[in-house]
Motif scaffolding. Structure first.
Motif, PDB file in Angstrom:
ATOM      1  N   ALA A 181      78.550  46.000  38.478  1.00 42.67           N
ATOM      2  CA  ALA A 181      79.092  46.782  39.592  1.00 42.67           C
ATOM      3  C   ALA A 181      78.864  46.089  40.928  1.00 42.67           C
ATOM      4  N   LEU A 182      77.877  45.192  40.996  1.00 39.22           N
ATOM      5  CA  LEU A 182      77.630  44.416  42.208  1.00 39.22           C
ATOM      6  C   LEU A 182      78.425  43.115  42.210  1.00 39.22           C
ATOM      7  N   LEU A 183      78.520  42.476  41.037  1.00 37.72           N
ATOM      8  CA  LEU A 183      79.171  41.176  40.955  1.00 37.72           C
ATOM      9  C   LEU A 183      80.675  41.247  41.146  1.00 37.72           C
ATOM     10  N   ALA A 184      81.346  42.136  40.413  1.00 32.27           N
ATOM     11  CA  ALA A 184      82.808  42.136  40.411  1.00 32.27           C
ATOM     12  C   ALA A 184      83.406  42.272  41.811  1.00 32.27           C
ATOM     13  N   PRO A 185      82.936  43.210  42.651  1.00 29.02           N
ATOM     14  CA  PRO A 185      83.518  43.302  44.000  1.00 29.02           C
ATOM     15  C   PRO A 185      83.280  42.048  44.843  1.00 29.02           C
ATOM     16  N   THR A 186      82.116  41.397  44.673  1.00 34.60           N
ATOM     17  CA  THR A 186      81.845  40.196  45.474  1.00 34.60           C
ATOM     18  C   THR A 186      82.760  39.043  45.055  1.00 34.60           C
ATOM     19  N   LEU A 187      83.109  38.975  43.776  1.00 34.87           N
ATOM     20  CA  LEU A 187      84.049  37.944  43.330  1.00 34.87           C
ATOM     21  C   LEU A 187      85.441  38.205  43.896  1.00 34.87           C
ATOM     22  N   LEU A 188      85.848  39.469  43.930  1.00 34.67           N
ATOM     23  CA  LEU A 188      87.135  39.809  44.536  1.00 34.67           C
ATOM     24  C   LEU A 188      87.155  39.438  46.010  1.00 34.67           C
ATOM     25  N   GLU A 189      86.070  39.758  46.702  1.00 36.53           N
ATOM     26  CA  GLU A 189      85.984  39.453  48.128  1.00 36.53           C
ATOM     27  C   GLU A 189      86.016  37.948  48.395  1.00 36.53           C
ATOM     28  N   SER A 190      85.597  37.160  47.390  1.00 38.81           N
ATOM     29  CA  SER A 190      85.620  35.701  47.522  1.00 38.81           C
ATOM     30  C   SER A 190      86.982  35.112  47.198  1.00 38.81           C
ATOM     31  N   TRP A 219      76.998  56.900  37.567  1.00 38.18           N
ATOM     32  CA  TRP A 219      77.143  56.617  39.000  1.00 38.18           C
ATOM     33  C   TRP A 219      76.043  57.300  39.784  1.00 38.18           C
ATOM     34  N   LEU A 220      75.405  56.580  40.695  1.00 33.48           N
ATOM     35  CA  LEU A 220      74.389  57.170  41.561  1.00 33.48           C
ATOM     36  C   LEU A 220      74.945  57.459  42.948  1.00 33.48           C
ATOM     37  N   TYR A 221      75.799  56.593  43.451  1.00 35.24           N
ATOM     38  CA  TYR A 221      76.370  56.787  44.792  1.00 35.24           C
ATOM     39  C   TYR A 221      77.640  55.954  44.903  1.00 35.24           C
ATOM     40  N   ASN A 222      78.457  56.262  45.892  1.00 34.72           N
ATOM     41  CA  ASN A 222      79.672  55.501  46.127  1.00 34.72           C
ATOM     42  C   ASN A 222      79.341  54.282  46.970  1.00 34.72           C
ATOM     43  N   GLY A 223      79.356  53.108  46.340  1.00 31.18           N
ATOM     44  CA  GLY A 223      79.004  51.912  47.074  1.00 31.18           C
ATOM     45  C   GLY A 223      79.860  50.723  46.710  1.00 31.18           C
ATOM     46  N   VAL A 224      80.972  50.954  46.041  1.00 31.02           N
ATOM     47  CA  VAL A 224      81.845  49.862  45.608  1.00 31.02           C
ATOM     48  C   VAL A 224      82.990  49.712  46.595  1.00 31.02           C
ATOM     49  N   THR A 225      83.082  48.538  47.177  1.00 30.88           N
ATOM     50  CA  THR A 225      84.148  48.291  48.151  1.00 30.88           C
ATOM     51  C   THR A 225      85.484  48.010  47.475  1.00 30.88           C
ATOM     52  N   ALA A 226      85.441  47.570  46.219  1.00 32.10           N
ATOM     53  CA  ALA A 226      86.668  47.279  45.481  1.00 32.10           C
ATOM     54  C   ALA A 226      86.381  47.419  43.997  1.00 32.10           C
ATOM     55  N   SER A 227      87.352  47.885  43.247  1.00 31.25           N
ATOM     56  CA  SER A 227      87.197  48.015  41.800  1.00 31.25           C
ATOM     57  C   SER A 227      88.115  47.016  41.109  1.00 31.25           C
ATOM     58  N   VAL A 228      87.761  46.677  39.888  1.00 30.96           N
ATOM     59  CA  VAL A 228      88.552  45.702  39.147  1.00 30.96           C
ATOM     60  C   VAL A 228      89.149  46.357  37.909  1.00 30.96           C
ATOM     61  N   GLU A 229      90.266  45.813  37.487  1.00 33.04           N
ATOM     62  CA  GLU A 229      90.857  46.263  36.224  1.00 33.04           C
ATOM     63  C   GLU A 229      89.882  45.929  35.096  1.00 33.04           C
ATOM     64  N   THR A 230      89.571  46.925  34.276  1.00 32.19           N
ATOM     65  CA  THR A 230      88.579  46.734  33.218  1.00 32.19           C
ATOM     66  C   THR A 230      89.158  47.112  31.869  1.00 32.19           C
ATOM     67  N   LEU A 231      89.048  46.195  30.930  1.00 36.91           N
ATOM     68  CA  LEU A 231      89.491  46.419  29.563  1.00 36.91           C
ATOM     69  C   LEU A 231      88.376  47.125  28.807  1.00 36.91           C
ATOM     70  N   ALA A 232      88.654  48.303  28.278  1.00 35.61           N
ATOM     71  CA  ALA A 232      87.648  49.070  27.537  1.00 35.61           C
ATOM     72  C   ALA A 232      87.554  48.501  26.122  1.00 35.61           C
TER      73      ALA A 232
END
Length: 348
Positions: free
Chosen positions: A14-23, A39-52
């Protein structure tokens, strides 16, 4: 760069994926969804498409066109590994090796594996990447086995790299409270005290989750010859603490909390780790966090969301409790594959 990240719905993912998008990277997530509701709190600046999808079922087609795979999705932590060691070996060892083989067959050029400093186990002297491993748990042994079995896959077209993370800490929207600094901070905040049964003498290297994400970005950006088939300890030599010192850092962030220590030490895992290699090899990589800063970050988050004891102790943020719940309610079978829900007919 097109990057596939396994475990995007986990604590570090949840920390890595948004930073890669931002890069500027294109990111596809893969996650089986064990901890989707944590989920503990809303802290994601961007979400990624995720294959379940379970990593044991990932195909060449799923990875087609990817330049890199960052593999973070395994059964995490020692208590879980001891509860279901057979399944842990199937998922963490065999599943991870199979994923690397699938990535190579798909033409993926870089495979970044999230290993762990826990492979060092018990060590009297300071250890580095050249030191012998001495894993003490099923979780740690699987990490060492994956390193052993994926390294021979390396060739001119396929470049694996092994990131031996120190023990993670810090706030994440998909928070974990079953790792040492996070656990002590949550305990102090919700109960007003930390009563340790041990003397807190074992050594633990720590690294913030955002610094782990930073190291992965650095590896992905590095020249191939600098990282090819290499092992990197991820952390900072200034952030190797006794468990007692970790508790004291929490105490500085929460001075009203009472902290006490016992006399015995039932945990024999203790190791000091040298992190010089990653700092000298990956240009510009430095850790931005330390235990005091991370403890204060957690306290600030706890205050913002009014963290209560039920949430802190709940299954949503403790890996072992959540999987025990999914097994007990028969949402997962004995091999940890999702079942069809008996009441709704929905396949998870």
């Amino acid at each position: 760069m097109k990057i596939v990240v396994t475990g995007t719905e986990g604590y570090l993912g949840a920390l890595l994926a948004p930073t890669l998008l931002e890069s500027g990277h294109s990111v596809l997530g893969i996650d089986t969804g064990y901890y989707k509701q944590g989920w503990l709190y809303n802290g994601v600046t961007a979400s990624v498409e995720t294959l379940a999808k379970d990593i044991r079922h990932v195909t060449v087609e799923d990875l087609a066109g990817a330049d890199a795979v960052v593999h973070m999705a395994e059964l995490s932590n020692d208590p879980l590994g001891e509860l279901i060691p057979d399944v842990t070996y199937v998922v963490n060892h065999k599943g991870s090796v199979r994923l690397a083989e699938t990535a190579k067959a798909a033409g993926v050029s870089r495979f970044v594996y999230m290993s762990s400093c826990s492979v060092y186990g018990v060590a009297e002297d300071t250890v580095d990447e050249t030191s012998a491993v001495n894993p003490q748990t099923a979780y740690a042994e699987c990490k060492a086995l994956v390193e052993r079995d994926v390294a021979p896959l390396a060739d001119d077209e396929f470049s694996p790299v092994f990131m031996r993370n120190a023990t993670a800490y810090g706030a994440s929207p998909r928070q974990r409270f079953d790792i040492v600094l996070n656990n002590l901070a949550g305990l102090a905040y919700t109960t007003g005290k930390i009563a340790m049964t041990s003397d807190g003498s074992p050594w633990r290297p720590l690294v913030h989750g955002l610094d782990i994400a930073k190291s992965i970005r650095a590896v992905l950006d590095a020249p191939r010859e600098a990282i090819h088939n290499q092992i990197f300890n991820v952390g900072d030599s200034e952030q190797v603490y006794r468990v007692r010192e970790i508790a004291e850092a929490v105490g500085r962030a929460l001075p009203e909390a009472e902290i006490t220590f016992g006399e015995s030490n039932g945990d024999n895992r203790s190791y000091k780790v040298n992190f010089d290699k990653i700092h000298s090899t990956l240009e510009g990589f430095r850790c931005d966090w330390n235990a005091d800063k991370g403890a204060q970050q957690l306290v600030d988050v706890f205050k913002a969301i009014d963290l209560d004891e039920a949430t802190f102790k709940g299954k949503g943020h403790t890996r072992l409790k959540q999987l025990e719940h999914l097994i007990r309610t028969e949402q997962l079978d004995k091999e940890l594959f999702w079942r069809v829900q008996p009441t709704s007919g929905i396949t998870k």
